[in-house]
Scaffold this motif. Structure first.
Motif, PDB file in Angstrom:
ATOM      1  N   TRP B 154      28.722  32.414 -33.611  1.00 30.03           N
ATOM      2  CA  TRP B 154      27.690  32.534 -34.777  1.00 30.03           C
ATOM      3  C   TRP B 154      27.372  33.095 -36.135  1.00 30.03           C
ATOM      4  N   SER B 155      26.483  32.188 -36.815  1.00 24.81           N
ATOM      5  CA  SER B 155      26.758  32.234 -37.940  1.00 24.81           C
ATOM      6  C   SER B 155      25.338  33.186 -38.694  1.00 24.81           C
ATOM      7  N   GLY B 156      25.456  34.868 -38.811  1.00 20.38           N
ATOM      8  CA  GLY B 156      23.839  35.149 -39.081  1.00 20.38           C
ATOM      9  C   GLY B 156      24.272  36.489 -39.259  1.00 20.38           C
ATOM     10  N   SER B 157      23.085  37.092 -38.579  1.00 20.88           N
ATOM     11  CA  SER B 157      23.280  38.980 -38.519  1.00 20.88           C
ATOM     12  C   SER B 157      24.855  39.197 -37.519  1.00 20.88           C
ATOM     13  N   PRO B 158      25.661  40.432 -37.863  1.00 18.59           N
ATOM     14  CA  PRO B 158      26.607  40.339 -37.231  1.00 18.59           C
ATOM     15  C   PRO B 158      26.656  40.961 -35.904  1.00 18.59           C
ATOM     16  N   ARG B 159      27.240  39.987 -34.698  1.00 22.84           N
ATOM     17  CA  ARG B 159      27.667  40.091 -33.647  1.00 22.84           C
ATOM     18  C   ARG B 159      28.316  41.326 -32.790  1.00 22.84           C
ATOM     19  N   THR B 160      28.452  41.741 -31.707  1.00 22.76           N
ATOM     20  CA  THR B 160      28.786  42.456 -30.962  1.00 22.76           C
ATOM     21  C   THR B 160      30.206  42.443 -29.775  1.00 22.76           C
ATOM     22  N   ASP B 161      29.347  40.942 -28.456  1.00 27.34           N
ATOM     23  CA  ASP B 161      29.920  40.436 -27.225  1.00 27.34           C
ATOM     24  C   ASP B 161      31.343  40.213 -28.165  1.00 27.34           C
ATOM     25  N   TYR B 162      31.225  39.152 -29.710  1.00 26.16           N
ATOM     26  CA  TYR B 162      31.843  38.402 -30.517  1.00 26.16           C
ATOM     27  C   TYR B 162      32.025  39.110 -31.913  1.00 26.16           C
ATOM     28  N   VAL B 163      33.392  39.571 -33.349  1.00 26.00           N
ATOM     29  CA  VAL B 163      32.901  39.564 -34.027  1.00 26.00           C
ATOM     30  C   VAL B 163      33.716  38.512 -35.483  1.00 26.00           C
ATOM     31  N   SER B 164      33.798  39.091 -36.075  1.00 25.80           N
ATOM     32  CA  SER B 164      33.938  38.658 -37.045  1.00 25.80           C
ATOM     33  C   SER B 164      35.278  39.265 -37.563  1.00 25.80           C
ATOM     34  N   TYR B 165      36.309  38.498 -39.006  1.00 32.78           N
ATOM     35  CA  TYR B 165      37.379  39.214 -38.875  1.00 32.78           C
ATOM     36  C   TYR B 165      37.684  40.550 -40.249  1.00 32.78           C
ATOM     37  N   PRO B 166      36.591  40.545 -41.015  1.00 33.51           N
ATOM     38  CA  PRO B 166      36.525  41.690 -41.352  1.00 33.51           C
ATOM     39  C   PRO B 166      36.253  43.023 -40.027  1.00 33.51           C
ATOM     40  N   ARG B 307      36.012  26.280 -44.372  1.00 30.85           N
ATOM     41  CA  ARG B 307      35.982  27.125 -45.732  1.00 30.85           C
ATOM     42  C   ARG B 307      36.471  28.049 -45.057  1.00 30.85           C
ATOM     43  N   SER B 308      36.967  29.573 -45.876  1.00 22.41           N
ATOM     44  CA  SER B 308      37.316  30.518 -44.427  1.00 22.41           C
ATOM     45  C   SER B 308      36.018  31.604 -44.630  1.00 22.41           C
ATOM     46  N   LEU B 309      36.800  31.861 -43.372  1.00 21.70           N
ATOM     47  CA  LEU B 309      35.977  32.990 -42.588  1.00 21.70           C
ATOM     48  C   LEU B 309      36.282  34.409 -42.360  1.00 21.70           C
ATOM     49  N   LEU B 310      37.433  34.297 -43.014  1.00 23.97           N
ATOM     50  CA  LEU B 310      38.323  35.395 -42.971  1.00 23.97           C
ATOM     51  C   LEU B 310      37.462  36.721 -44.033  1.00 23.97           C
ATOM     52  N   GLY B 311      36.853  36.453 -44.720  1.00 19.57           N
ATOM     53  CA  GLY B 311      36.546  37.711 -45.759  1.00 19.57           C
ATOM     54  C   GLY B 311      34.388  37.806 -45.177  1.00 19.57           C
ATOM     55  N   ASP B 312      34.202  36.964 -43.923  1.00 18.63           N
ATOM     56  CA  ASP B 312      32.525  36.839 -44.217  1.00 18.63           C
ATOM     57  C   ASP B 312      31.937  37.617 -42.465  1.00 18.63           C
ATOM     58  N   ARG B 313      31.598  38.345 -43.011  1.00 14.41           N
ATOM     59  CA  ARG B 313      30.886  39.343 -42.402  1.00 14.41           C
ATOM     60  C   ARG B 313      29.609  38.927 -41.823  1.00 14.41           C
ATOM     61  N   SER B 314      29.242  37.702 -41.802  1.00 13.05           N
ATOM     62  CA  SER B 314      28.455  36.795 -41.067  1.00 13.05           C
ATOM     63  C   SER B 314      29.314  35.943 -40.006  1.00 13.05           C
ATOM     64  N   ALA B 315      29.925  35.373 -40.517  1.00 15.72           N
ATOM     65  CA  ALA B 315      30.816  34.793 -39.022  1.00 15.72           C
ATOM     66  C   ALA B 315      31.506  35.387 -37.898  1.00 15.72           C
TER      67      ALA B 315
END
Lengths: 115, 918
Positions: B154-166, B307-315
């Motif tokens: 998901w791209s957008g607001s942060p989720r909690t069922d699956y999360v971003s790398y940060p 692109r790197s998703l590793l620093g992206d809190r919206s991914a």
């Protein structure tokens, strides 16, 4: 003849019991009687050792037991030889005779060195 | 025979008292003989007795010794007798069963079906729902997030069922309750090629997973060859192009060659070095998917998304699993991890987004659960279906046992003389029951053994039906101790169900009645009636259970029909979708529009294609996109009131997919970058924002751009057949500057869609052979989303038919038996003037009344039980009259057919036959 002051080993007693039953079933008292007559009264078997021996031999399967009527119409437990018992008697006798001969030779030795 | 022999013959226990008596008697005899001898020599009798006793020695010691030997012997004899008894019964049982081969075969076959079916389904239940991951101490593992969302992103607001790398990194670094925490994410489709010059350019598409460096360490999975990842493989982005492959993939692609370790291959265009192989028993931490290639998380930009998703809190795209420190409870870990994750996300949000996150979190808290059984999407999809199937197969076992019990009852009647004679001679009831139970156990054992053989293949068939492709789900359903224990349990249960009652019946103590000339005379009815009504009640029970299964089958069948026929708002029967991963295949922004145009032209030229359009999400492909819009003049009750689903579609999209425009127009070619911004909304959205007013010419705003509504389309059901349509807003792709990174071509065809899949596939390949794409008929996509319904319906149908067959068989057996017992009666009736038709009608009526009783019992149970599958039903309620009517009708017809043959035979009995048979 004086009674032999040699206590019988359990193995010897077992062999004698098996031999006693070679010619047909006997009850416990009958076994005692045979042993006395066969050894020319030289051996007296204590009942305390005989009956436990009889029961052990029955449990091991060398003799079988059945209740029957004695000569004087009394209920008595008769023992008879099984096939396994017969085999045990044969091999046991052979070993016993060999042992006795060897021991006799040793006991009759005249000098410390053998001939 | 001596007295001892008699006692042994009748199995009367000697007991300790007897041994004691024997020893006493033996010693007493000896003493008497001795005393007698002394008396014969002239000793006084009293003195003689005393002397004998004296000379005996320690009487009590001797006696005790003999008693001990005797008791031990007695015990040994009793034990060996018992074993001997069981062996004898078993041999006797085997002989009897062999003599009645038809009966034996029938019973074993029926039991095999019941037990085998049970094992098959349980094997799948065990593999998917019960088994823990094959790693050390799986009970220490916990999952954070939803264990079913393994490939979602998901791209957008942060989720909690699956999360971003940060967020993962924060959790990993700040927690105190876990000895290790790893994260994994989907790789998307992998294109793997070898680079060796003389090997053919074979492109492989194995399943891969991006994992953090501590993945194997936390799970506790050693390397089978080479090494697994360490934390060093995960430090800097794009620095470590290493890969670990599964044992299966190593065998499949490299034939297990050890030189493969250390060699390289090319994954999605980047060269990776293979550093190790995982053990054969490890398939990853996702149950139902078999991971072949493990890649380090830091290589993500080379594998997916460009692109790197590793620093992206919206991914958001990662699932997490950790191992509890010793002594830490799940509750404590949950509390800490939930707090940490919430903090991590909230610290980077503000204003509206923060408020929305809090709202979402209140509705759906962060999940921290036991991770023993790993992640699994299939578990979430099929879990409840499997439970339903286990219940259904449990019913089958009950029906099978009722059937077999009936057969055994009928058979025992034939042996009643034998049994009663044995009992009269003193054989205990217990002994005979034991013998009959040994028979039943042998039958059940044979049935279980026979049923186990095909169970593995049936389980694999179920996995094939459950999978979405040509291969069965990669689950191991081979017999293991759990499965075998379950089978043994079911076998023992069956013996209890079908063996005990007939055994008890057969040995009932009304011996006298049984010994009398039974079953020939009209008198003495009570005896045989008692036995017979047991058979009848078993048939009633079978019919009731079958009613239940048939009602369920009918309900599910009708539900499936509705699902496959329901109006989705578009023409699902003439639509094919082409899902194109353009960016991944190397098309940058500039070239993508050219690609889209090229593909659209080529597809239009395929014979039979009537229209082509494009979309970003399209229908039933699993994609979803939401926007937060502004609607002038609308007062929102809550922030989420202004959330809508959206899609960006090409010109004439609605015409192509066959959607119905209620008002206004479709998107046209004329809508371009320089014309007014337009949008089409769906019915639900129109009602929600505009009520009864006409939405046309009104505007909605997104990112400060105003869009004029030019059309209202009837709701399209585009992700889930069962879901209620949500508000949806469609934009024109021609008015967007960029073509999306992945897009879908919607192709309308004249004819059967599956016939067009190949030609469409070829057309795309012609455009670019290296393009990554997927072609699917929409009908198939829809069916895939109801895969579990299809599975449950099909399997339940098989069970329903099986139940019907067994019930019919049971009815046939009972009717045949009953009529054979009553030949005298029929002959008499014939002699008294009854027509054959009368007799037949009478039999049929009796049979049908039995079935009716069964149905009357089964229907209320059915009404209650079908509520359990209520959520599964679509378009039919649990009290669906046509389904009940169908089930009842089918059962009645089957019962008429089953009882027809015995009825006819009965009607043919002439008076002379009856007299002769008596």
């Amino acid at each position: 003849m004086d009674a032999l002051d040699v206590s019988l080993t359990r193995g010897t007693l077992d062999l004698l019991i098996l031999k006693a039953l070679t010619w047909g079933p006997r009850h416990g008292y009958g076994v005692v009687e045979w042993m006395e007559s066969a050894t020319g009264s030289a051996m007296v078997i204590g009942e305390g050792t005989l009956y436990p021996a009889l029961h052990r031999l029955e449990r091991a399967g060398f003799i079988g037991a059945e209740w029957g009527l004695s000569e004087n119409n009394r209920q008595a437990k008769f023992y008879r030889l099984t096939a396994a018992g017969r085999r045990q008697l044969k091999s046991g006798s052979t070993s016993w005779h060999a042992f006795v001969e060897a021991a006799s030779n040793a006991l009759r030795a005249g000098s410390p060195e053998t001939a | 025979m001596t007295t001892g022999g008699w006692r042994r013959a009748f199995r009367i226990d000697a007991g300790r008292g007897k041994v004691e008596r024997d020893v006493n008697q033996e010693i007493a005899f000896h003493l008497e003989m001795k005393a007698r001898k002394l008396v014969a020599r002239g000793v006084d009798p009293a003195v003689a007795a005393a002397t004998a006793l004296d000379q005996f020695g320690d009487l009590s010691a001797v006696r005790d010794e003999c008693l001990t030997i005797g008791a031990g012997q007695e015990r040994k004899m009793r034990w060996s007798e018992r074993i001997g008894g069981v062996m004898r019964d078993a041999r006797y049982a085997a002989r009897t069963l062999r003599a009645q081969a038809t009966f034996t075969l029938a019973v074993v076959a029926i039991l095999a079906i019941g037990i085998g079916a049970n094992t098959s389904i349980f094997a799948v239940v065990d593999a998917l729902l019960l088994r823990a991951l094959p790693v050390p101490h799986p009970e220490q593992l916990i999952t954070i997030g939803d264990p079913a969302t393994v490939t979602d992103s998901w791209s957008g607001s942060p989720r909690t069922d699956y999360v971003s790398y940060p967020v993962y990194a924060d959790l990993r670094d700040r927690n105190t309750v876990l000895s290790g925490l790893y994260a994994t994410g989907a790789t998307g489709e992998l294109n793997i090629t070898a680079t060796a010059a003389d090997e053919p350019q074979a492109v492989d598409h194995p399943r891969g997973r991006l994992v953090t460096g501590n993945y194997f360490a936390v799970l506790g999975v050693p390397a089978y060859a080479g090494r697994t990842f360490t934390v060093d493989d995960d430090r800097a982005p794009l620095q470590n192009p290493v890969a670990v492959i599964s044992h299966g993939y190593w065998q499949h692609r490299f034939a297990g060659d050890h030189s493969a370790i250390g060699s390289t291959f090319v994954v999605n265009g980047t060269t990776f070095t293979i550093v190790g192989v995982t053990p054969p028993w490890f398939r990853g931490d996702i149950v139902g998917q078999s991971i072949a290639v493990f890649l380090p998380m830091t290589m993500q930009p080379a594998i997916r998304s460009q692109r790197s998703l590793l620093g992206d809190r919206s991914a958001s795209w990662l699932t997490m699993m950790g191992r509890l420190k010793p002594g830490v409870s799940l509750e404590r870990a949950r509390a800490e991890l939930t707090t940490l994750e919430t903090q991590s996300i909230r610290a980077n949000l503000s204003g509206v987004s923060l408020m929305r996150f809090d709202q979402d979190l209140a509705r759906q808290p962060i999940r921290v659960e036991a991770g023993e059984r790993g992640f699994s999407r299939e578990r979430a999809v099929y879990g409840s279906a499997l439970v339903v199937l286990m219940a259904a197969v449990g019913l089958i076992v009950l029906i099978v046992c009722a059937n077999v019990a009936n057969l055994m009852l009928a058979r025992s009647t034939g042996r009643s003389r034998e049994v009663t004679v044995r009992m009269a001679l003193g054989a205990g009831r217990g002994r005979i029951v034991q013998q009959l139970l040994i028979e039943s156990t042998m039958l059940a054992g044979a049935g279980a053994a026979l049923g186990l053989l095909p169970a593995y293949w049936v389980s694999r068939l179920l996995l094939l039906m459950a999978s979405r492709g040509d291969f069965p789900l990669p689950l191991d359903v081979a017999p293991n101790p759990t499965i075998l224990a379950f089978t043994a349990g079911v076998t023992i249960l069956s013996v209890l169900l079908f063996g005990v009652f007939p055994a008890l019946q057969a040995t009932r103590s009304d011996v006298a009645t049984a010994l009398r000339a039974q079953s020939r005379s009209l008198a003495g009815q009570r005896g045989r009636w008692g036995r017979f009504s047991a058979g009848k009640s078993l048939v009633v029970a079978q019919v009731a259970l079958s009613t239940l299964l048939l009602v369920a089958t009918a309900l599910l069948g009708r539900s499936m029909q509705r699902i496959l026929a329901v109006d989705l708002g578009f023409d699902r029967d003439h639509l094919v979708l082409v899902d194109v991963a353009a960016a991944r295949s190397g098309y940058d922004d500039a070239r993508r529009s050219g690609l889209l145009r090229d593909l659209t032209d080529r597809l239009r030229r395929v014979p039979g294609v009537t229209a082509v359009s494009s979309a970003q999400q399209a229908v039933f492909l699993g994609g979803e996109s939401r926007d937060h819009i502004g609607v002038p003049g609308f007062v929102a009750a809550a922030n989420s009131d202004l959330d809508v689903l959206n899609d960006v579609v090409g010109p004439r999209y609605f015409g192509t997919v066959g959607a119905q425009l209620l008002r206004g127009r479709d998107f046209e070619e004329s809508d371009g970058l320089n014309t007014a911004r337009v949008a089409v909304i769906n019915e639900t959205m129109a009602k929600h924002y505009f009520d009864a007013r006409d939405p046309l010419e009104r505007t909605v705003t997104l990112d400060s751009t105003a869009y004029t509504i030019v059309g209202v389309v009837r709701d399209l059901q585009d992700t889930d057949i069962r879901a209620r349509p949500e508000r949806k807003l469609y934009f024109s792709s021609a008015q967007r500057a960029r073509v999306p990174r992945a897009f879908v071509l919607a192709v309308r065809v004249a004819g059967v869609p599956s016939a067009f899949v190949r030609p469409i596939h070829n057309a795309v390949v012609e455009a670019d052979p290296r393009l990554s794409f997927d072609v699917n008929a929409v009908r198939d996509l829809v069916r895939q989303t109801v895969a579990q319904d299809v599975l449950v319906t099909r399997v339940t149908t098989v069970f329903g038919l099986l139940a019907l067959g067994l019930a019919a068989l049971g009815l046939y057996g009972v009717t045949a038996y009953a009529t054979s017992q009553r030949t005298g009666e029929f002959g008499l009736r014939a002699a008294l003037g009854a027509e054959p038709g009368d007799v037949m009608r009478m039999i049929l009526r009796e049979a049908v009344s039995l079935v009716m009783i069964g149905i009357v019992v089964g229907v209320p149970i059915g009404l209650v039980a079908t509520r359990l599958i209520r959520e599964r039903l679509f378009g039919v309620g649990p009290v669906d009259l046509p389904s009940f009517a169908m089930a009842i009708g089918v059962l009645t017809v089957a019962s008429l057919v089953a009882s027809y043959v015995p009825a006819r035979r009965a009607s043919r009995v002439g008076p002379l036959t009856a007299l002769r048979s008596d």
